[in-house]
Design an enzyme around this catalytic site. Structure first.
Site, PDB file in Angstrom:
ATOM      1  N   CYS A   1       0.555  -0.801   0.073  1.00  0.00           N
ATOM      2  CA  CYS A   1       0.205  -0.253   0.168  1.00  0.00           C
ATOM      3  C   CYS A   1       0.705   1.745  -0.082  1.00  0.00           C
ATOM      4  CB  CYS A   1      -0.690   0.396   1.174  1.00  0.00           C
ATOM      5  SG  CYS A   1      -2.256  -1.093   1.182  1.00  0.00           S
TER       6      CYS A   1
ATOM      7  N   ARG B   1       3.489  -0.062  -4.561  1.00  0.00           N
ATOM      8  CA  ARG B   1       3.903  -1.244  -3.482  1.00  0.00           C
ATOM      9  C   ARG B   1       2.092  -1.676  -3.649  1.00  0.00           C
ATOM     10  NH1 ARG B   1       6.838   1.535   0.311  1.00  0.00           N
ATOM     11  NH2 ARG B   1       5.316   0.668   2.095  1.00  0.00           N
TER      12      ARG B   1
ATOM     13  N   TRP C   1      -2.650  -2.198  -1.465  1.00  0.00           N
ATOM     14  CA  TRP C   1      -2.244  -4.424  -1.361  1.00  0.00           C
ATOM     15  C   TRP C   1      -3.311  -4.671  -0.548  1.00  0.00           C
ATOM     16  CZ3 TRP C   1      -1.018  -8.212   1.043  1.00  0.00           C
ATOM     17  CH2 TRP C   1      -0.194  -9.320   0.468  1.00  0.00           C
TER      18      TRP C   1
ATOM     19  N   ASN D   1      -1.436   2.280   5.961  1.00  0.00           N
ATOM     20  CA  ASN D   1      -0.932   0.970   5.242  1.00  0.00           C
ATOM     21  C   ASN D   1      -0.442   0.493   6.705  1.00  0.00           C
ATOM     22  OD1 ASN D   1       2.995   1.754   4.057  1.00  0.00           O
ATOM     23  ND2 ASN D   1       1.276  -0.533   3.569  1.00  0.00           N
ATOM     24  N   GLY D   2      -0.621  -0.986   6.649  1.00  0.00           N
ATOM     25  CA  GLY D   2      -0.003  -1.545   7.366  1.00  0.00           C
ATOM     26  C   GLY D   2      -1.086  -2.731   8.006  1.00  0.00           C
TER      27      GLY D   2
ATOM     28  N   GLU E   1      17.493 -17.959  -7.736  1.00  0.00           N
ATOM     29  CA  GLU E   1      16.795 -16.552  -8.433  1.00  0.00           C
ATOM     30  C   GLU E   1      16.403 -16.377  -9.395  1.00  0.00           C
ATOM     31  OE1 GLU E   1      15.743 -13.942  -6.808  1.00  0.00           O
ATOM     32  OE2 GLU E   1      16.428 -12.129  -8.174  1.00  0.00           O
TER      33      GLU E   1
ATOM     34  N   LYS F   1      12.606 -15.044 -10.646  1.00  0.00           N
ATOM     35  CA  LYS F   1      11.647 -14.517 -11.010  1.00  0.00           C
ATOM     36  C   LYS F   1      11.028 -14.392 -12.456  1.00  0.00           C
ATOM     37  CE  LYS F   1      12.965 -11.564  -9.983  1.00  0.00           C
ATOM     38  NZ  LYS F   1      13.619 -10.830  -9.207  1.00  0.00           N
TER      39      LYS F   1
ATOM     40  N   GLU G   1       7.324 -14.911 -10.809  1.00  0.00           N
ATOM     41  CA  GLU G   1       7.104 -14.110 -10.321  1.00  0.00           C
ATOM     42  C   GLU G   1       5.565 -13.116 -11.322  1.00  0.00           C
ATOM     43  OE1 GLU G   1       9.807 -11.130  -7.134  1.00  0.00           O
ATOM     44  OE2 GLU G   1      10.650 -11.980  -8.818  1.00  0.00           O
TER      45      GLU G   1
ATOM     46  N   HIS H   1      17.345 -36.411  -6.229  1.00  0.00           N
ATOM     47  CA  HIS H   1      16.344 -36.916  -4.860  1.00  0.00           C
ATOM     48  C   HIS H   1      15.195 -35.946  -5.614  1.00  0.00           C
ATOM     49  CE1 HIS H   1      20.225 -38.136  -3.102  1.00  0.00           C
ATOM     50  NE2 HIS H   1      20.531 -36.793  -3.391  1.00  0.00           N
TER      51      HIS H   1
ATOM     52  N   LYS I   1       6.263  -4.748  -4.071  1.00  0.00           N
ATOM     53  CA  LYS I   1       7.514  -4.649  -3.990  1.00  0.00           C
ATOM     54  C   LYS I   1       7.882  -4.709  -2.653  1.00  0.00           C
ATOM     55  CE  LYS I   1      10.916  -2.213  -6.450  1.00  0.00           C
ATOM     56  NZ  LYS I   1      11.872  -4.190  -6.661  1.00  0.00           N
TER      57      LYS I   1
HETATM   58  C1  G6P Z   1       9.353  -8.738  -1.790  1.00  0.00           C
HETATM   59  C2  G6P Z   1       9.294  -8.052  -3.600  1.00  0.00           C
HETATM   60  C3  G6P Z   1      10.728  -8.620  -3.806  1.00  0.00           C
HETATM   61  C4  G6P Z   1      11.825  -8.960  -2.537  1.00  0.00           C
HETATM   62  C5  G6P Z   1      11.278  -9.114  -0.995  1.00  0.00           C
HETATM   63  C6  G6P Z   1      12.048  -8.525  -0.378  1.00  0.00           C
HETATM   64  O1  G6P Z   1       8.900 -10.639  -2.841  1.00  0.00           O
HETATM   65  O2  G6P Z   1       8.300  -8.372  -4.338  1.00  0.00           O
HETATM   66  O3  G6P Z   1      11.481  -7.985  -4.826  1.00  0.00           O
HETATM   67  O4  G6P Z   1      13.100  -9.571  -2.810  1.00  0.00           O
HETATM   68  O5  G6P Z   1       9.680  -8.625  -1.266  1.00  0.00           O
HETATM   69  O6  G6P Z   1      12.453  -6.865   0.196  1.00  0.00           O
HETATM   70  P1  G6P Z   1      13.055  -5.941   0.526  1.00  0.00           P
HETATM   71  O7  G6P Z   1      13.227  -5.379   0.109  1.00  0.00           O
HETATM   72  O8  G6P Z   1      13.482  -6.254   1.777  1.00  0.00           O
HETATM   73  O9  G6P Z   1      14.609  -6.330  -0.407  1.00  0.00           O
END
Ligand code: G6P
Length: 612
Positions: A2, A27, A73, A99-100, A485, A489, A492, A508, A607
């Site tokens: 948010c 956000r 969000w 937000n929260g 990672e 990607k 996501e 395994h 994010k």
């Molecule tokens: C969310 C974002 C990710 C990020 C993670 C941790 O899940 O979508 O892209 O890696 O949070 O966020 P930070 O700001 O702590 O790196």
């Protein structure tokens, strides 16, 4: 999670509020709304993106010089018009954006229902705005500010809020506990936002509101107070960001722009940290605590998502070179499992935003248990940066694409510098190797540029796999986190199911998935795992998996063996993660675009995860 913006000044608040919401859309983006103060509180909100709100506003009269706005969000209640913020109190006295999470909202709600309150939404936020109104109605001596303070003292949970009151239309009140809020100081106007990006182009002077503080803002006045109604301490900081950093320029998406920025962002991470003669590493932010780090019995790296993957890379590098035991933990697990910690431990939080709730709370817990707490953050002035004993900024610039790319490589760069510096200080690394790795790091931006030049080839390969339903990513050693990672990607942004695995674990379980429909992406440059990983590739090949390999330039053996290759320049193994991830970022990006996905704002994600 948010985004909040607010404005108090002499101009119409609406343009700033809408532009601010757009800049905070990373956000959360499932609904949006605004409230403007005036003769009465006007609220306009709807399900969808900020652009949907803009369209909705075309037919409305929306004007006022004090206002608040929100991009959501969803936590409590599905994304729809009535759950969208701002929320209005039952008798129309207050409007609030939040937000929260209000954890005890159910209890508070039942008490308010007994008092005759009725609710229009399923949100925890509507409970809070009604609670404020309830206290406001307690007597003439209760000011809006006092009512907010009283309501917040009953709340369990995290919040950043901005509130308007019908009786005091010239005033905007904001408060925070856990969720971030920044106040921008203009000339005869004040701006409020969840982070500094909406303020770019409006002011460079900002105050990061401290946890538990409130601010009472009108066009000519700003008063900061603590939860106990005492004057709050504050500091005015400068934000030197430019509009170019938050615009897409010629790129179709922010994610692509950010992938292409990596040669520059890694230079920026490097700048000032490596001496001109490339003979030593200076991490200014750690100067005072470095002797303590050298003596640490254990280093614990915590993070979430992509940052957790960067931490895993850090673990391999610190253990390999500095020979200090390292543990990597998901912050969300670490915070609840009552870990054994002492003053001999150093806990390092890795976080792009510096606001991830789990990471922040885990750090506070580690501090209480006596550990030294450090941060590797991208956002300057963020909560983690401010609450840690010391730290290193990654200087990757504003990252807007929800899927993290340049922030990851900046984090890995910092962790590599840290590992190598520590190793040298501990006498675990001889001077030749120390200088060699520094030189290899310095060569990374140029090598990434070479990979980026081949982006169209990667796009062609992505086209072949766009209709896949699953994918497996394999890697070994320090490239295992790169496989994780790469898979993250793809998952996501393309919504394809993708798993990252340590290649040695393939037998395994995951090997059962391999058939001629399964793309298997193997990170297999020439390092000391090469022969082992070639054997894994053979095993996949024998079962007809579709093999794609990240290989060292000129590797003819793997070129023959697999269906497709992504070539990366030769490098020292300590820095290969920085190269190997780049084709995987591009692969995920192009594949997701071809599948018609919104790569910058993937469904359900946000994010900055400021709720646990
Ligand atoms: C969310 C974002 C990710 C990020 C993670 C941790 O899940 O979508 O892209 O890696 O949070 O966020 P930070 O700001 O702590 O790196």
């Amino acid at each position: 999670m948010c985004g909040i913006v607010g404005y108090a000044g002499s101009n119409n608040a609406l343009p700033f509020l809408i532009q601010g919401l757009k800049r905070l859309e990373y956000r959360g983006y499932d609904s949006a709304g605004i409230a403007l103060a005036g003769k009465s509180l006007q609220i306009h909100k709807c399900k969808g993106r900020v652009s949907d709100l803009e369209a909705h506003l075309l037919s409305k009269e929306a004007e006022g010089s004090v206002g608040i706005a929100h991009t959501r969000w969803a936590t409590h209640g599905e994304p729809n018009d009535s759950n969208a913020h701002p929320h209005r109190s039952m008798n129309g006295q207050f409007a609030l954006v939040h937000n929260g999470i209000i954890e005890n909202y159910a209890l508070l709600k039942s008490e308010l229902v007994k008092e005759g309150y009725a609710f229009q939404s399923e949100t925890d936020t509507e409970v809070l705005v009604n609670l404020i109104e309830f206290y406001y109605g307690k007597g003439e001596e209760v000011s809006p500010e006092m009512a907010i303070r009283l309501a917040l003292s009953s709340v369990v949970g995290a919040f950043g809020i901005a509130v308007l009151c019908n009786d005091v239309p010239e005033e905007l009140i904001v408060a925070r506990r856990g969720s971030p809020l920044v106040i921008g100081i203009g000339e005869g106007e004040y701006f409020v936002a969840s982070d500094a990006t909406p303020l770019i182009g409006h002011t460079k002077n900002v105050i990061y509101l401290n946890d538990n503080d409130l601010a009472i803002i009108s066009k000519n006045s700003l008063v900061l107070k603590t939860a106990e109604d005492k004057p709050a301490s504050f500091q005015i900081s400068r934000v030197n960001r430019t509009l170019g950093e938050i615009e897409k320029g010629d790129f179709e998406h922010f994610m692509l722009k950010e992938i292409f920025e990596q040669p520059i962002t890694i230079e920026d991470t490097f700048r000032g940290r490596v001496s001109a003669n490339r003979e030593s590493i200076v991490l200014g932010g750690l100067l005072d605590v470095f002797p303590q780090i050298v003596k640490a019995k254990r280093i614990i790296l915590i993070g979430c998502g992509t940052s957790w993957h960067a931490a895993l890379v850090g673990e391999y590098l610190i253990e390999t070179y500095a020979r200090i035991p390292v543990e990597v933990e998901y912050a969300s697990e670490f915070r609840y499992r009552n870990p054994i910690l002492s003053s001999d431990d150093v806990v390092i939080a890795i976080s792009q935003s510096g606001e991830t709730s789990d990471t922040l709370v885990a750090l506070r817990m580690a501090k209480e248990k006596g550990a030294t707490i450090l941060g590797v953050c991208n956002v300057v002035g963020s909560s983690i940066a401010r609450e840690t004993d010391a730290g290193v900024y990654t200087h990757a610039g504003v990252e807007i694409g929800v899927a993290s790319t340049k922030a990851f490589t900046a984090q890995v760069t910092v962790l590599t510098l840290f590992a190598i510096k520590l190793a040298f200080a501990k006498g675990e690394l001889d001077v030749e190797l120390y200088h060699e790795i520094i030189a290899e790091l310095a060569a990374i931006p140029g090598k990434i540029s070479t990979i980026l030049e081949g982006h169209l080839k990667i796009k062609e390969i992505a086209a072949k796999y766009k209709d896949a339903t699953n994918a497996l990513y394999l890697g070994r050693g320090v490239l295992f986190p790169v496989a994780l990672e790469g898979a993250l990607k793809l998952k996501e942004i393309s919504y394809l199911h993708a798993e990252g695995y340590a290649a040695g674990e393939m037998k395994h379980g995951p090997i059962a998935l391999v058939d001629d429909n399964l793309p298997v992406v193997v990170v297999a440059p020439k390092d000391h795992y090469y022969e082992k990983i070639v054997s894994n590739i053979q095993e996949v090949k024998a079962r007809k998996g579709n093999l794609i390999a990240v290989v060292t330039e000129g590797d003819l053996i793997l070129k023959e063996m697999v269906h497709d290759i992504f070539e990366i320049p030769e490098s020292h193994p300590a820095v290969t993660p920085l190269l190997a991830i780049v084709p995987l970022q591009l692969f995920a990006y192009y594949l997701a675009v071809m599948r018609g996905c919104d790569v910058d704002q993937p469904r359900n994600l946000a994010k900055s995860v400021t709720v646990e």
